[in-house]
Design a protein around this motif. Structure first.
Motif, PDB file in Angstrom:
ATOM      1  N   ILE A   3       4.524  -1.982   0.604  1.00 12.41           N
ATOM      2  CA  ILE A   3       4.261  -0.594   0.949  1.00 12.41           C
ATOM      3  C   ILE A   3       5.514  -0.042   1.607  1.00 12.41           C
ATOM      4  CG2 ILE A   3       2.792   0.979   2.267  1.00 12.41           C
ATOM      5  CD1 ILE A   3       1.339  -0.466   0.026  1.00 12.41           C
ATOM      6  N   GLU A   9      -1.097   4.872   4.040  1.00 11.78           N
ATOM      7  CA  GLU A   9      -2.525   5.128   4.135  1.00 11.78           C
ATOM      8  C   GLU A   9      -3.260   3.793   4.201  1.00 11.78           C
ATOM      9  OE1 GLU A   9      -4.221   7.923   4.472  1.00 11.78           O
ATOM     10  OE2 GLU A   9      -2.327   9.028   4.579  1.00 11.78           O
ATOM     11  N   SER A  12      -5.061   2.531   1.060  1.00 11.09           N
ATOM     12  CA  SER A  12      -4.187   1.950   0.041  1.00 11.09           C
ATOM     13  C   SER A  12      -3.833   0.516   0.388  1.00 11.09           C
ATOM     14  CB  SER A  12      -2.919   2.792  -0.098  1.00 11.09           C
ATOM     15  OG  SER A  12      -2.015   2.206  -1.003  1.00 11.09           O
ATOM     16  N   GLU A  15      -6.806  -1.726  -0.410  1.00 15.96           N
ATOM     17  CA  GLU A  15      -6.973  -1.963  -1.840  1.00 15.96           C
ATOM     18  C   GLU A  15      -5.999  -3.019  -2.345  1.00 15.96           C
ATOM     19  OE1 GLU A  15      -6.476   1.804  -3.669  1.00 15.96           O
ATOM     20  OE2 GLU A  15      -8.344   2.651  -2.854  1.00 15.96           O
ATOM     21  N   GLN A  16      -4.749  -2.917  -1.932  1.00 16.72           N
ATOM     22  CA  GLN A  16      -3.756  -3.880  -2.374  1.00 16.72           C
ATOM     23  C   GLN A  16      -4.009  -5.265  -1.791  1.00 16.72           C
ATOM     24  OE1 GLN A  16      -1.651  -3.393  -4.760  1.00 16.72           O
ATOM     25  NE2 GLN A  16      -2.379  -1.286  -4.979  1.00 16.72           N
TER      26      GLN A  16
END
Length: 255
Positions: A3, A9, A12, A15-16
């Motif tokens: 990132i 965020e 995000s 999710e990753q």
């Protein structure tokens, strides 16, 4: 995944993390903060002058010559500056988001310095066998206090490996995996100030530091306080059970 935004965020990140079992957050600390903590780390190790070397027995096959490693459990009990990082929202908010919980509890911390030229590697492993928990809501954050390119023995991970659950480990000096091969893991080179978050089911390790500079990191192991351990381990770790974010809804003892 890496990132790169200044303050990513959290959704995000989550999710990753769920997909890959890890996420490298760039610049969580400034370069100046990282340099400050690097100096305090080396000063602390020099002041305590501990002689024990935690190099794993299984690491001997990963290097051409004997290697060395410096470490210290629970640095926050020797220097209050480290205690500040434990409750820094930049860290705790990410830890909560990737675990998908509101509350973050300390398990233990370790300070590591890989000396130049022969800093010890870590064979591929999961952290799960060392302190298994019921629901596997346990994670780690590695703070990089100086740059960690491949030649410094940066962390390597196997993306998605957490999805297979706990794996059988060989016990030779310490738990390690015979498969996959070390070279199959993906290097995660980092800069000073970056923090690597990963689950305790993610297969990971690190290489030999062959550079002419030390590699300095601080590992924070954390968990959801609502996830009970299945085996009582690491109960000697100072501060285990300290709440880093939120509250402990269980009322259990710390270990």
């Amino acid at each position: 995944m890496t990132i790169t935004s200044e303050r990513p965020e959290l959704s995000s990140l989550a999710e990753q993390y769920a997909a890959d079992g890890f996420v490298l957050v760039k610049g969580l600390l400034s370069k100046e903060e990282a340099a400050y903590y690097r100096q305090r780390s080396h000063d602390l190790l020099a002041r305590l002058n501990r002689s024990d070397d935690p190099t794993w027995g299984a690491a001997r096959d990963m290097a051409d010559a004997p290697t060395k490693l410096q470490h210290l459990h629970d640095a926050q009990f020797y220097d209050a500056e480290f205690a500040k990082l434990l409750v820094d929202p930049r860290f705790t908010d990410v830890a909560a988001a990737v675990m998908g919980v509101d509350n973050v509890q300390l398990h233990h911390t370790k300070l590591f310095v890989k000396p130049p030229e022969n800093g010890s590697p870590f064979p591929l492993h999961q952290d799960h066998p060392f302190f298994p928990h019921t629901y596997h809501r346990v994670g780690a954050a590695i703070f990089h206090f100086d740059d960690a390119p491949v030649e410094k023995g940066c962390v390597r991970v196997v993306p998605g490996s957490h999805k297979s659950g706990p794996r059988d480990h060989e016990a030779e000096g310490s738990y390690h995996l015979l498969e996959p091969a070390f070279d199959e893991a993906t290097p995660q080179p980092a800069e000073a100030g970056d923090v690597l978050f990963f689950t305790y089911l993610t297969v990971h390790g690190s290489g030999v530091n062959t550079s002419d500079e030390a590699r300095t990191t601080w590992l924070i192991q954390y968990r959801d306080p609502a996830d009970p351990p299945t085996v009582k381990t690491h109960d000697w770790s100072l501060g285990q059970g300290m709440m880093l974010r939120g509250v402990d809804p269980t009322g259990r003892s710390a270990v």
